[in-house]
Design an enzyme around this catalytic site. Sequence first.
Site, PDB file in Angstrom:
ATOM      1  CB  ILE A  34     -25.480   2.048  -4.784  1.00  0.00           C
ATOM      2  CG1 ILE A  34     -25.913   3.116  -3.775  1.00  0.00           C
ATOM      3  CG2 ILE A  34     -26.578   1.022  -5.008  1.00  0.00           C
ATOM      4  CD1 ILE A  34     -27.122   3.923  -4.239  1.00  0.00           C
ATOM      5  CB  SER A  35     -22.495   1.465   0.211  1.00  0.00           C
ATOM      6  OG  SER A  35     -21.176   1.415  -0.265  1.00  0.00           O
TER       7      SER A  35
END
Length: 302
Positions: free
Chosen positions: A132-133
């Site tokens: 997840i960025s």
Amino acid sequence: VATYLRLAYVAYVCSRLPLSAVYVHRQLPPCRSKCYTSLRDPFDRLALASVILTSTHPCVLGHARGAGQHTMRERTVCADNTALVEELRRRGVIQSEKVERGMMAVDRGNFASIPQMAYMDAPSPIGHGATISAPHMHAYCLEALSPWLTPGAKVLDVGSGSGYLAAVMATLVQDRGSKAPGLVIGVEYIPTLVEAALQSAERDPTSRPLLDAGILQLRVGDGWQGWPESAPYDAIHVGAAAATVPQALVRQLAPGGRLVLPVGLDGQEQVLTVVDKDYTGHVKTKGLFSVQYVPLVHRNEA
């Protein structure tokens, strides 16, 4: 070269030293040591170790270089989602009320696989080599798409992973009182990640009604091919780096729409890029700043 030397060092530490030595080396708090040992996938352990051990490194997976360096160097860990969003607004990463409202509405902690990293301004492993960025990257991309994230808009999120960013965008385009209630489709090629993203959205109180209303949809598919069944889209976001701009996505972009994606080869220079299509169909491309993302994978290569 320095990047690869650092990651090689991380790989050596992860493979050769006992975990206790890693904790002593960086004086990690107990919560981080527990989240490290809970990871089964060696790639995920390496990714998490990269975040922890290379604290001066401005860019691991899903980070911005240049424009985002200041956020990564501070390596903020906030108490909750509200504090995280407020911190991004204080730094000027979040610039608009719209983006602030969207990120406030969806709790990132409900979509993070590692609770201890949910409110850290760094990417977090979610399994299968995906992340997840970092929150600041989500904020940058939302700001770039903000004028197109209007009530009733149709949005495609390619490489949707955890489902978090798709959920945020769905809160911004929802218009349940009209004939065009808004639509966000997240496309991810790994079925297990899609299942996990759906479970995350179900437990998030803001996202669950959007799922039930069909405004937020998470699908299994090849991101390079987009999702032509619901095209054209007013806005398209890609959460993984493509070697070149996928022409299928350009075709699925509505006249007047915008596509935001990282472009570049894995391990080489990548640039966060905007592709605008005017109302005559003419396409204009502009690079924003350097980033580093995991590669956008063809489904048949997985």
